[in-house]
Design a protein around this motif. Sequence first.
Motif, PDB file in Angstrom:
ATOM      1  N   UNK A 183      -1.259   2.501  -5.063  1.00 23.70           N
ATOM      2  CA  UNK A 183      -1.167   1.477  -6.103  1.00 23.70           C
ATOM      3  C   UNK A 183      -2.136   1.828  -7.221  1.00 23.70           C
ATOM      4  N   UNK A 184      -1.699   1.660  -8.449  1.00 28.58           N
ATOM      5  CA  UNK A 184      -2.536   1.907  -9.614  1.00 28.58           C
ATOM      6  C   UNK A 184      -2.512   0.685 -10.513  1.00 28.58           C
ATOM      7  N   UNK A 185      -3.648   0.432 -11.193  1.00 33.96           N
ATOM      8  CA  UNK A 185      -3.675  -0.742 -12.061  1.00 33.96           C
ATOM      9  C   UNK A 185      -4.864  -0.750 -12.986  1.00 33.96           C
ATOM     10  N   UNK A 186      -5.018  -1.871 -13.673  1.00 35.55           N
ATOM     11  CA  UNK A 186      -6.095  -2.050 -14.636  1.00 35.55           C
ATOM     12  C   UNK A 186      -6.726  -3.425 -14.464  1.00 35.55           C
ATOM     13  N   UNK A 187      -7.950  -3.572 -15.018  1.00 36.29           N
ATOM     14  CA  UNK A 187      -8.600  -4.868 -15.111  1.00 36.29           C
ATOM     15  C   UNK A 187      -8.996  -5.087 -16.564  1.00 36.29           C
ATOM     16  N   UNK A 188      -9.093  -6.341 -16.962  1.00 42.24           N
ATOM     17  CA  UNK A 188      -9.311  -6.664 -18.372  1.00 42.24           C
ATOM     18  C   UNK A 188     -10.720  -6.352 -18.839  1.00 42.24           C
ATOM     19  N   UNK A 190     -14.818  -4.562 -17.286  1.00 36.98           N
ATOM     20  CA  UNK A 190     -15.510  -3.902 -16.194  1.00 36.98           C
ATOM     21  C   UNK A 190     -16.096  -4.885 -15.192  1.00 36.98           C
ATOM     22  N   UNK A 191     -16.356  -4.379 -14.000  1.00 37.76           N
ATOM     23  CA  UNK A 191     -16.886  -5.214 -12.930  1.00 37.76           C
ATOM     24  C   UNK A 191     -18.394  -5.332 -13.014  1.00 37.76           C
ATOM     25  N   UNK A 192     -18.915  -6.488 -12.589  1.00 42.89           N
ATOM     26  CA  UNK A 192     -20.348  -6.647 -12.373  1.00 42.89           C
ATOM     27  C   UNK A 192     -20.724  -5.940 -11.078  1.00 42.89           C
ATOM     28  N   UNK A 193     -22.022  -5.793 -10.831  1.00 40.37           N
ATOM     29  CA  UNK A 193     -22.478  -5.015  -9.668  1.00 40.37           C
ATOM     30  C   UNK A 193     -22.048  -5.626  -8.347  1.00 40.37           C
ATOM     31  N   UNK A 194     -21.789  -6.928  -8.323  1.00 36.52           N
ATOM     32  CA  UNK A 194     -21.420  -7.586  -7.070  1.00 36.52           C
ATOM     33  C   UNK A 194     -19.932  -7.947  -7.026  1.00 36.52           C
ATOM     34  N   UNK A 195     -19.108  -7.290  -7.844  1.00 33.36           N
ATOM     35  CA  UNK A 195     -17.676  -7.587  -7.896  1.00 33.36           C
ATOM     36  C   UNK A 195     -16.848  -6.398  -7.424  1.00 33.36           C
ATOM     37  N   UNK A 196     -15.697  -6.685  -6.843  1.00 35.17           N
ATOM     38  CA  UNK A 196     -14.766  -5.661  -6.396  1.00 35.17           C
ATOM     39  C   UNK A 196     -13.342  -6.098  -6.714  1.00 35.17           C
ATOM     40  N   UNK A 197     -12.435  -5.114  -6.775  1.00 36.91           N
ATOM     41  CA  UNK A 197     -11.001  -5.404  -6.863  1.00 36.91           C
ATOM     42  C   UNK A 197     -10.441  -5.324  -5.448  1.00 36.91           C
ATOM     43  N   UNK A 198      -9.867  -6.421  -4.967  1.00 39.56           N
ATOM     44  CA  UNK A 198      -9.286  -6.425  -3.627  1.00 39.56           C
ATOM     45  C   UNK A 198      -7.766  -6.426  -3.730  1.00 39.56           C
ATOM     46  N   UNK A 199      -7.139  -5.784  -2.760  1.00 39.34           N
ATOM     47  CA  UNK A 199      -5.683  -5.667  -2.713  1.00 39.34           C
ATOM     48  C   UNK A 199      -5.150  -6.555  -1.599  1.00 39.34           C
ATOM     49  N   UNK A 208     -10.287  -2.753  -0.510  1.00 37.26           N
ATOM     50  CA  UNK A 208     -10.854  -2.746  -1.849  1.00 37.26           C
ATOM     51  C   UNK A 208     -10.413  -1.495  -2.589  1.00 37.26           C
ATOM     52  N   UNK A 209     -10.078  -1.652  -3.855  1.00 43.10           N
ATOM     53  CA  UNK A 209      -9.638  -0.533  -4.678  1.00 43.10           C
ATOM     54  C   UNK A 209     -10.828   0.307  -5.127  1.00 43.10           C
ATOM     55  N   UNK A 210     -10.537   1.548  -5.467  1.00 39.18           N
ATOM     56  CA  UNK A 210     -11.514   2.413  -6.118  1.00 39.18           C
ATOM     57  C   UNK A 210     -11.413   2.184  -7.619  1.00 39.18           C
ATOM     58  N   UNK A 211     -12.527   1.780  -8.238  1.00 37.66           N
ATOM     59  CA  UNK A 211     -12.502   1.368  -9.646  1.00 37.66           C
ATOM     60  C   UNK A 211     -13.300   2.346 -10.494  1.00 37.66           C
ATOM     61  N   UNK A 212     -12.705   2.766 -11.599  1.00 40.06           N
ATOM     62  CA  UNK A 212     -13.380   3.586 -12.597  1.00 40.06           C
ATOM     63  C   UNK A 212     -13.211   2.913 -13.949  1.00 40.06           C
ATOM     64  N   UNK A 213     -14.301   2.351 -14.466  1.00 38.75           N
ATOM     65  CA  UNK A 213     -14.194   1.631 -15.730  1.00 38.75           C
ATOM     66  C   UNK A 213     -13.292   0.421 -15.580  1.00 38.75           C
ATOM     67  N   UNK A 214     -12.158   0.447 -16.259  1.00 34.87           N
ATOM     68  CA  UNK A 214     -11.198  -0.662 -16.176  1.00 34.87           C
ATOM     69  C   UNK A 214      -9.889  -0.235 -15.533  1.00 34.87           C
ATOM     70  N   UNK A 215      -9.891   0.886 -14.820  1.00 38.52           N
ATOM     71  CA  UNK A 215      -8.706   1.309 -14.069  1.00 38.52           C
ATOM     72  C   UNK A 215      -9.057   1.357 -12.585  1.00 38.52           C
ATOM     73  N   UNK A 216      -8.053   1.212 -11.753  1.00 37.38           N
ATOM     74  CA  UNK A 216      -8.297   1.223 -10.308  1.00 37.38           C
ATOM     75  C   UNK A 216      -7.103   1.831  -9.575  1.00 37.38           C
ATOM     76  N   UNK A 217      -7.355   2.234  -8.327  1.00 35.79           N
ATOM     77  CA  UNK A 217      -6.287   2.743  -7.466  1.00 35.79           C
ATOM     78  C   UNK A 217      -6.586   2.389  -6.031  1.00 35.79           C
ATOM     79  N   UNK A 218      -5.522   2.326  -5.250  1.00 31.48           N
ATOM     80  CA  UNK A 218      -5.680   2.007  -3.821  1.00 31.48           C
ATOM     81  C   UNK A 218      -4.560   2.690  -3.045  1.00 31.48           C
ATOM     82  N   UNK A 219      -4.912   3.442  -1.991  1.00 31.92           N
ATOM     83  CA  UNK A 219      -3.928   4.121  -1.150  1.00 31.92           C
ATOM     84  C   UNK A 219      -3.659   3.264   0.078  1.00 31.92           C
ATOM     85  N   UNK A 220      -2.444   2.758   0.189  1.00 28.75           N
ATOM     86  CA  UNK A 220      -2.077   1.961   1.354  1.00 28.75           C
ATOM     87  C   UNK A 220      -1.644   2.893   2.482  1.00 28.75           C
TER      88      UNK A 220
END
Length: 269
Positions: A183-188, A190-199, A208-220
């Motif tokens: 899965x690939x996606x974006x966030x509006x 950047x994340x704070x130090x205590x935030x994550x993108x969850x799938x 939890x997705x791997x986040x770089x800047x405002x893009x993320x990916x997750x391998x199911x």
Amino acid sequence: SYTDTSLVNAQSYKYTVRVEDAAGNRGTLSSEFTLNVDTAVPNKLAITEVLDDEQFVVGPITAGGYSNDRTPTVKGTGAEPNATIILKDAAGNVLGTTTADATGNWTVEPTTANALKDGNYQLVVTKADKGGNESSPTDPFVLTVDTSAPTQSVVISNVYDDVDPKQGIVAKNGYTNDTTPTLNGTISAGLASNETVVILRDGVVIGEATVTGTTWSYADKDLVDGKQYTYTARVEDSAGNQGGNSVAYTINVDTSVPTQTVAILNVTD
């Protein structure tokens, strides 16, 4: 009034009073007043755990961690039976009190009026005995209270199939023979130090997705042939606050080879 100046710690004293005159006549004694002297400072307590019971992350709070519970539960042992337990912040403000049980165990929370606001705290506990002596404070328990939900919006841009013979983006509601799609996606923002993108897959958090800047990916992984799966994603923080869910992205898994046999009957000119 009379001030007594010769009392000794750990002793019990009984007072009575009467009137006497110069001729030596004595009036009736008053009723007895018993006083126990206690000047010993109580022993220092220890905080054994601090608990969060506010959704969505409940249970023990890690020292130095985050919580969205404005009235966390502070627990400990080792008090005198029925001693008064006092919960304070680093500035010495009383947040709540309780009484230790018969075995010296205690549980105390900030009162509703003293509920913690968002910010950093060092919680300490002291013990007061019946004589009014108060122990030194426990070692501080440090935590950050955060009750604000993340504000980033999350988008699932695509689901990617890298299994032959047909690799590429799987259309929404489309089919794939890849049981480990990415899965690939974006966030509006950047994340704070205590935030994550969850799938979430079918409404359940799977990682939890791997986040770089405002893009993320997750391998199911471990998808099953013949099943339909619906993905959503959101931002969560360590305190348990949740941002809004993304728009859903549904795929169908099909790894079964077609079973029909095919014959060429003729070639027509």
